[in-house]
Design an enzyme around this catalytic site. Sequence first.
Site, PDB file in Angstrom:
ATOM      1  N   ASP A  36      -7.122   4.458  -4.301  1.00  0.00           N
ATOM      2  CA  ASP A  36      -7.731   4.290  -2.974  1.00  0.00           C
ATOM      3  C   ASP A  36      -8.326   5.667  -2.672  1.00  0.00           C
ATOM      4  O   ASP A  36      -8.567   6.458  -3.604  1.00  0.00           O
ATOM      5  CB  ASP A  36      -6.681   3.861  -1.928  1.00  0.00           C
ATOM      6  CG  ASP A  36      -7.297   3.435  -0.596  1.00  0.00           C
ATOM      7  OD1 ASP A  36      -7.789   2.313  -0.501  1.00  0.00           O
ATOM      8  OD2 ASP A  36      -7.315   4.244   0.352  1.00  0.00           O
ATOM      9  N   LYS A  76       0.868  -1.176   0.000  1.00  0.00           N
ATOM     10  CA  LYS A  76       0.000   0.000   0.000  1.00  0.00           C
ATOM     11  C   LYS A  76       0.900   1.218   0.000  1.00  0.00           C
ATOM     12  O   LYS A  76       2.060   1.143   0.410  1.00  0.00           O
ATOM     13  CB  LYS A  76      -0.896  -0.002   1.249  1.00  0.00           C
ATOM     14  CG  LYS A  76      -2.159   0.792   1.111  1.00  0.00           C
ATOM     15  CD  LYS A  76      -3.262   0.062   0.364  1.00  0.00           C
ATOM     16  CE  LYS A  76      -4.447   0.978   0.116  1.00  0.00           C
ATOM     17  NZ  LYS A  76      -5.625   0.241  -0.351  1.00  0.00           N
TER      18      LYS A  76
HETATM   19  P1  NDP Z   1     -12.944   7.904  -2.218  1.00  0.00           P
HETATM   20  O1  NDP Z   1     -11.902   8.917  -2.007  1.00  0.00           O
HETATM   21  O2  NDP Z   1     -13.505   7.727  -3.588  1.00  0.00           O
HETATM   22  O3  NDP Z   1     -14.168   8.157  -1.238  1.00  0.00           O
HETATM   23  C1  NDP Z   1     -14.040   8.183   0.141  1.00  0.00           C
HETATM   24  C2  NDP Z   1     -15.380   8.586   0.697  1.00  0.00           C
HETATM   25  O4  NDP Z   1     -15.390   8.404   2.095  1.00  0.00           O
HETATM   26  C3  NDP Z   1     -15.695  10.038   0.456  1.00  0.00           C
HETATM   27  O5  NDP Z   1     -17.072  10.190   0.281  1.00  0.00           O
HETATM   28  C4  NDP Z   1     -15.231  10.678   1.750  1.00  0.00           C
HETATM   29  O6  NDP Z   1     -15.824  11.926   2.066  1.00  0.00           O
HETATM   30  C5  NDP Z   1     -15.714   9.662   2.703  1.00  0.00           C
HETATM   31  N1  NDP Z   1     -15.069   9.817   3.982  1.00  0.00           N
HETATM   32  C6  NDP Z   1     -13.765   9.859   4.242  1.00  0.00           C
HETATM   33  N2  NDP Z   1     -13.586  10.033   5.550  1.00  0.00           N
HETATM   34  C7  NDP Z   1     -14.832  10.067   6.090  1.00  0.00           C
HETATM   35  C8  NDP Z   1     -15.328  10.191   7.410  1.00  0.00           C
HETATM   36  N3  NDP Z   1     -14.487  10.345   8.433  1.00  0.00           N
HETATM   37  N4  NDP Z   1     -16.662  10.166   7.626  1.00  0.00           N
HETATM   38  C9  NDP Z   1     -17.521  10.033   6.595  1.00  0.00           C
HETATM   39  N5  NDP Z   1     -17.100   9.922   5.335  1.00  0.00           N
HETATM   40  C10 NDP Z   1     -15.782   9.935   5.092  1.00  0.00           C
HETATM   41  O7  NDP Z   1     -12.322   6.523  -1.674  1.00  0.00           O
HETATM   42  P2  NDP Z   1     -12.798   5.038  -1.992  1.00  0.00           P
HETATM   43  O8  NDP Z   1     -14.263   4.991  -2.164  1.00  0.00           O
HETATM   44  O9  NDP Z   1     -11.919   4.497  -3.050  1.00  0.00           O
HETATM   45  O10 NDP Z   1     -12.378   4.284  -0.652  1.00  0.00           O
HETATM   46  C11 NDP Z   1     -13.272   4.159   0.468  1.00  0.00           C
HETATM   47  C12 NDP Z   1     -12.783   3.039   1.366  1.00  0.00           C
HETATM   48  O11 NDP Z   1     -12.749   1.805   0.635  1.00  0.00           O
HETATM   49  C13 NDP Z   1     -11.375   3.193   1.952  1.00  0.00           C
HETATM   50  O12 NDP Z   1     -11.331   2.599   3.222  1.00  0.00           O
HETATM   51  C14 NDP Z   1     -10.525   2.380   0.991  1.00  0.00           C
HETATM   52  O13 NDP Z   1      -9.312   1.952   1.587  1.00  0.00           O
HETATM   53  C15 NDP Z   1     -11.463   1.217   0.729  1.00  0.00           C
HETATM   54  N6  NDP Z   1     -11.188   0.452  -0.478  1.00  0.00           N
HETATM   55  C16 NDP Z   1     -11.153   1.046  -1.706  1.00  0.00           C
HETATM   56  C17 NDP Z   1     -10.905   0.293  -2.826  1.00  0.00           C
HETATM   57  C18 NDP Z   1     -10.977   0.879  -4.188  1.00  0.00           C
HETATM   58  O14 NDP Z   1     -10.927   0.097  -5.153  1.00  0.00           O
HETATM   59  N7  NDP Z   1     -11.118   2.180  -4.363  1.00  0.00           N
HETATM   60  C19 NDP Z   1     -10.599  -1.144  -2.734  1.00  0.00           C
HETATM   61  C20 NDP Z   1     -10.770  -1.701  -1.404  1.00  0.00           C
HETATM   62  C21 NDP Z   1     -11.019  -0.902  -0.328  1.00  0.00           C
HETATM   63  P3  NDP Z   1     -14.999  13.304   1.876  1.00  0.00           P
HETATM   64  O15 NDP Z   1     -15.123  13.602   0.430  1.00  0.00           O
HETATM   65  O16 NDP Z   1     -15.677  14.261   2.762  1.00  0.00           O
HETATM   66  O17 NDP Z   1     -13.572  13.041   2.310  1.00  0.00           O
END
Ligand code: NDP
Length: 449
Positions: free
Chosen positions: A169, A129
């Site tokens: 991510d 990572k």
């Molecule tokens: P994005 O950046 O696309 O989206 C993250 C989302 O989570 C945003 O809406 C963000 O809001 C929100 N968020 C972050 N922190 C908080 C919080 N404290 N409370 C509420 N909402 C929050 O990331 P991903 O969707 O790619 O990733 C999301 C999760 O999934 C992570 O844990 C990542 O490690 C995991 N993941 C992702 C993969 C992928 O293929 N993308 C694969 C496997 C796991 P804001 O815009 O306000 O920050």
Amino acid sequence: MPVMDENLITVFDEVVARNPGETEFHQATREVLESIGPVVAKHPEYTSAEVVRRLCEPERQIIFRVPWTDDAGRVQLNRGFRVEFNSALGPYKGGLRFHPSVYLGIVKFLGFEQIFKNSLTGLPIGGAKGGSDFDPKGKSEAEVMRFCQSFMTELYRYLGEHTDVPAGDIGVGGREIGYLFGHYKRITNRYESGTLTGKGLTWGGSQVRTEATGYGTVFFVEEMLATSRDTFEGKRVVVSGSGNVAIYAIEKVHQLGGVVVACSDSNGYVLDEAGIDLDLLKEIKDQQRGRVSDYATRRGGPVRHIKDGSIWDVPCEIALPCATQNELNGNDARRLIANGCKIVAEGANMPSTPEAIKILHEAGVKFAPGKAANAGGVATSALEMQQNASRDSWSFEHTEERLAGIMRSIHDRCLETADDYGQPGDYVTGANIAGFTKVADAMLAFGLI
Ligand code: NDP
């Protein structure tokens, strides 16, 4: 819930002492070590070869300076990370996270989880990572591009399709992968498609990669439901986050007949009893890089944006935390249970605190850990690598079918393994043991390296 085996307590103490202050990394190792006691007891060769101790120490950790200039011409400085944790099963594989909260402990927890997740997919990929404390929010396109180019100027020397293959991510989506891949191609003078995944469809990307993590999580839950002859039809679902994983989890739930009534970002959540209007949400998030509060304003009517409070207050039968680590705590778990929630599946990495998992487990709520439930993203990345290696590209339908099959087999392997070790229905134990065994056996085969 299992208690940690005596021998592994020593390993865990060493992890804490050698990695001070890295609380998320401690949390991730503790969960795995608590699960694998029975396997280690059955296999003394793992202990004599110190497999678990070696597994907890990354093979390589890279920390580097990332200087860049903002639009006003000022010098800005960030820190870049890549933790190449374990390559027993294949080249290092795992995403890059750009978020101000990123530090070594976050990257290590994510890299550690990635080892077992990648092993569970059954595909030949190791665990890694990376990322940076850079915050893409509020930055111009040109600033994001300059940052990505500076980041890759250092990182490129560690990458390669047979060495280390990053993806996206939090904070790293198609735009960032484009800048990173473009710069890698320029400085190496090689069109090495298999070096990054999550690429655009016209330049080496795979169908379904964008959707894969969210879709995969929902396919996993479909299997959980099927164990009690149930389906998504008519189910009320809450999905936290509104990024890549959340959006495509919502899409697949709706395709399968469920209704997602709430989603969130770090400024609050929206409650839309009629079901989230995904076209509108995508338009606001993808095209305008907007907020869920904009969604509430644009949707109007009874749709509410709740700034303070927890999305887990919203009653649901299925909860899918898809935002970030430790976003669902013990109190949230209690409220979910009181409101009748029956399934929690982690689309995000480690979104539930250990206390929350314990409470859900004791209440009989079916719980799927991220390393199993969100493995569809990295699995489809591995399918992207396969297509790149054979200079082929598959249809959406074929790729989605492969993803669904992989999620089914991960689900079944978790349950079978949990059964084998006397913990029926415990997906955490099943995922940790099944993921661990394959990696441990490969490490043994390689001798002391
Ligand atoms: P994005 O950046 O696309 O989206 C993250 C989302 O989570 C945003 O809406 C963000 O809001 C929100 N968020 C972050 N922190 C908080 C919080 N404290 N409370 C509420 N909402 C929050 O990331 P991903 O969707 O790619 O990733 C999301 C999760 O999934 C992570 O844990 C990542 O490690 C995991 N993941 C992702 C993969 C992928 O293929 N993308 C694969 C496997 C796991 P804001 O815009 O306000 O920050």
